[in-house]
Write an enzyme that holds these catalytic residues in place. Structure first.
Site, PDB file in Angstrom:
ATOM      1  N   ASP A  67      -3.364  -9.515   1.032  1.00 38.24           N
ATOM      2  CA  ASP A  67      -3.734  -9.218   2.480  1.00 38.24           C
ATOM      3  C   ASP A  67      -5.042  -8.428   2.453  1.00 38.24           C
ATOM      4  O   ASP A  67      -5.854  -8.604   3.534  1.00 38.24           O
ATOM      5  CB  ASP A  67      -2.685  -8.199   2.896  1.00 38.24           C
ATOM      6  N   TYR A 118       2.496  -1.060   5.942  1.00 37.40           N
ATOM      7  CA  TYR A 118       2.762  -2.024   7.471  1.00 37.40           C
ATOM      8  C   TYR A 118       4.141  -1.502   7.750  1.00 37.40           C
ATOM      9  O   TYR A 118       5.041  -2.335   7.762  1.00 37.40           O
ATOM     10  CB  TYR A 118       2.665  -3.447   6.819  1.00 37.40           C
TER      11      TYR A 118
END
Length: 521
Positions: free
Chosen positions: A91, A243
């Site tokens: 990511d 997250y």
């Protein structure tokens, strides 16, 4: 005859109109002046933005890999769990494969092609855009091993962040985490459904079989996420520190349903978006950010711009029509807040140099996502022949796009520091991006093993620029005062993420198309 009170109302109304006109004029004059200081090649920015995704690839790299300093990595992902989870994207600057931001990245890449595929093709970049999407969707097909099971993370952020290693040298945990009926995760299931539904539209003509396969997975994932509701970061605590789902799963479920409606036109998905508007928060409150976590503004603008859905809305009952109008009104609220033309405190902040500012950590992700939504919304207004009506005045589509251009130009170098925050673009850009692979000698050049501590001691702390330019990466960007510290330990500013760059693919393509059109006329 008109009374004194009537005359006072008329005078007050004239003052309001004049004041609003001055605000609008000053606002766009200021940004037009800022944007005119430099002229940027948006086609080059588009090309470089797509190159970035090749630097983020995990797995066995293809023979035509253009980022040659990267090598194969994560080749045993899923082995411990008896499933093939090789592939996908890292990511950011680390080596965890987080399912939620990866899926959002693919959704935004796909939306870019859905809206601006012709512009991307005319710039000669459609092949690379499709490859970037397919690298993600191929992985999602593997990760969705059964209808009610999705592998949602590979790797552990805590151990990963204790190491500064090349991905080719990884010694950190590659444990895989899943969601299923007993451990639900509606956010990641629905976002992956949205990504695959949007991608199914992208591949509908060029690869019909693959498009059908993606749509099949999208429908199953949406049903899974909706039937077995639960927050994914409760089922996968390892994701919570990195997250966490702050907004919950209501936005993702609406987002997935809206994309499935656009991909299929089926009544059940339209009904879901309408009937669950209040319960899942789609029309309940105005928001001023759009991100991997908070999708409400994306849902609202997707609904507003979906002509098929709105045409169906003309045949609906009054209550259902009203709900669609509320989606459109919330979309308008979001755009007005970005333009600082809202009537309340919901306006998005600005740096002194004019950049949208939401928060210190990786602020550029919010600028990129806002730029994309405003671009799509301006196109929607243009097609409908409408204007945007805000508390501070009314604007046309071209004025909204002028604001987008000013934000993009700030990214590319028209800012107080004269610095491009798109790495590798222009002559001045961040040289010490917080990125393990780019900041360490390539495995192809030096195959000697680099351990966790050794990587920190030798490569992370060194003052020189990274050995490799992470071309196309959009870093976190400046702080609230337009200040930027180009060091690897300033990760809030120098780390780049896939979901920063993904929305810019469509925006760069649109601006490049406009510039080409203007040069030909």
């Amino acid at each position: 005859m008109e009374g004194d009170e009537g005359r006072r109302r008329r005078r007050r109304r004239r003052r309001e109109i004049c004041a609003n006109s001055v605000v609008v004029f000053f606002f766009f004059h200021l940004h037009a002046a800022a944007a005119s200081r430099d002229s940027f090649d948006y086609g080059e920015a588009l090309t470089k933005s797509l190159l970035y995704f090749e630097a983020q690839r995990s797995g066995h790299l293809p023979h035509d890999q253009r980022v040659t300093w990267r090598g194969h990595s994560g080749l045993t992902d899923g082995l411990e769990q008896g499933v093939d989870l090789v592939g996908g994207y890292y990511d950011a600057g680390d080596h965890v494969k987080f399912g939620l931001p990866m899926a959002f990245t693919v959704t935004m890449l796909s939306w870019s092609v859905v809206e601006y595929g012709d512009a991307i093709a005319s710039a000669g970049e459609l092949k690379h855009a499709l490859e970037a999407i397919k690298w993600g969707t191929d992985y999602f097909i593997k990760a969705h091993a059964r209808p009610n099971l999705l592998w949602a993370e590979v790797g552990d952020g805590d151990t990963d962040h204790c190491c500064w290693q090349r991905p080719e040298d990884m010694t950190t945990s590659r444990k895989a985490y899943k969601i299923d009926r007993e451990n639900p995760g509606s956010e990641v299931a629905a976002e992956t459904a949205a990504a695959m539904a949007a991608a199914s539209i992208v591949f509908r003509e060029s690869n019909p079989h693959y498009s059908h396969l993606l749509l099949h997975h999208a429908q199953q994932l949406f049903e899974f996420g909706d039937e077995y509701r639960g927050k994914y970061d409760v089922s996968i605590p390892a994701a919570r520190s990195y997250y966490a789902s702050v907004s919950g799963y209501g936005d993702e479920l609406l987002w997935a349903a809206a994309w499935l409606h656009r991909a299929t036109g089926r009544e059940e998905y339209r009904r879901y978006v309408v009937d669950n508007a209040y319960a899942l928060g789609g029309t309940g409150w105005a928001v001023n950010e759009f991100s991997w976590d908070i999708k409400f503004a994306g849902v609202q603008i997707l609904v507003a711009a979906d002509s098929k859905l709105l045409m169906e809305g003309q045949r609906l009952q009054d209550r259902q029509k009203s709900i669609l109008e509320q989606y459109k009104a919330r979309a308008q609220d979001y755009v007005c807040s970005c333009l600082n033309m809202s009537s309340n405190s919901n306006n998005v902040g600005r740096t002194p140099g004019g950049l949208l500012f939401v928060r210190e950590w990786n602020n550029m992700q919010y600028v990129a996502s806002a730029a994309f939504l405003l671009t799509v919304y301006s196109d929607y207004l243009a097609m409908a022949g409408n204007e945007l009506h805000c508390a501070a005045g009314s604007l046309g589509p071209s004025q909204i796009l002028s604001f987008v251009k000013a934000q993009v130009d700030y990214m590319l170098g028209s800012n107080p520091l004269g610095l491009s925050y798109l790495v590798g673009f222009g002559s001045k850009y961040p040289k010490r991006v917080h990125h393990r692979a780019a900041s360490t000698i390539s495995h192809k050049v030096d195959k000697s093993f680099i351990g966790c501590v050794q990587g920190y001691d030798k490569w992370f702390v060194r003052r020189r620029g990274n050995p490799y330019v992470l071309i196309g990466a959009l870093v976190g960007g400046p702080n609230a005062k337009d200040q930027f510290k180009d060091t690897r330990d300033s990760y809030m500013q120098t780390e780049a993420c896939t979901y920063n760059t993904a929305p810019m693919v469509g925006v760069f393509a649109k601006l490049h198309q406009l510039e080409r059109h203007q040069s030909l006329t």
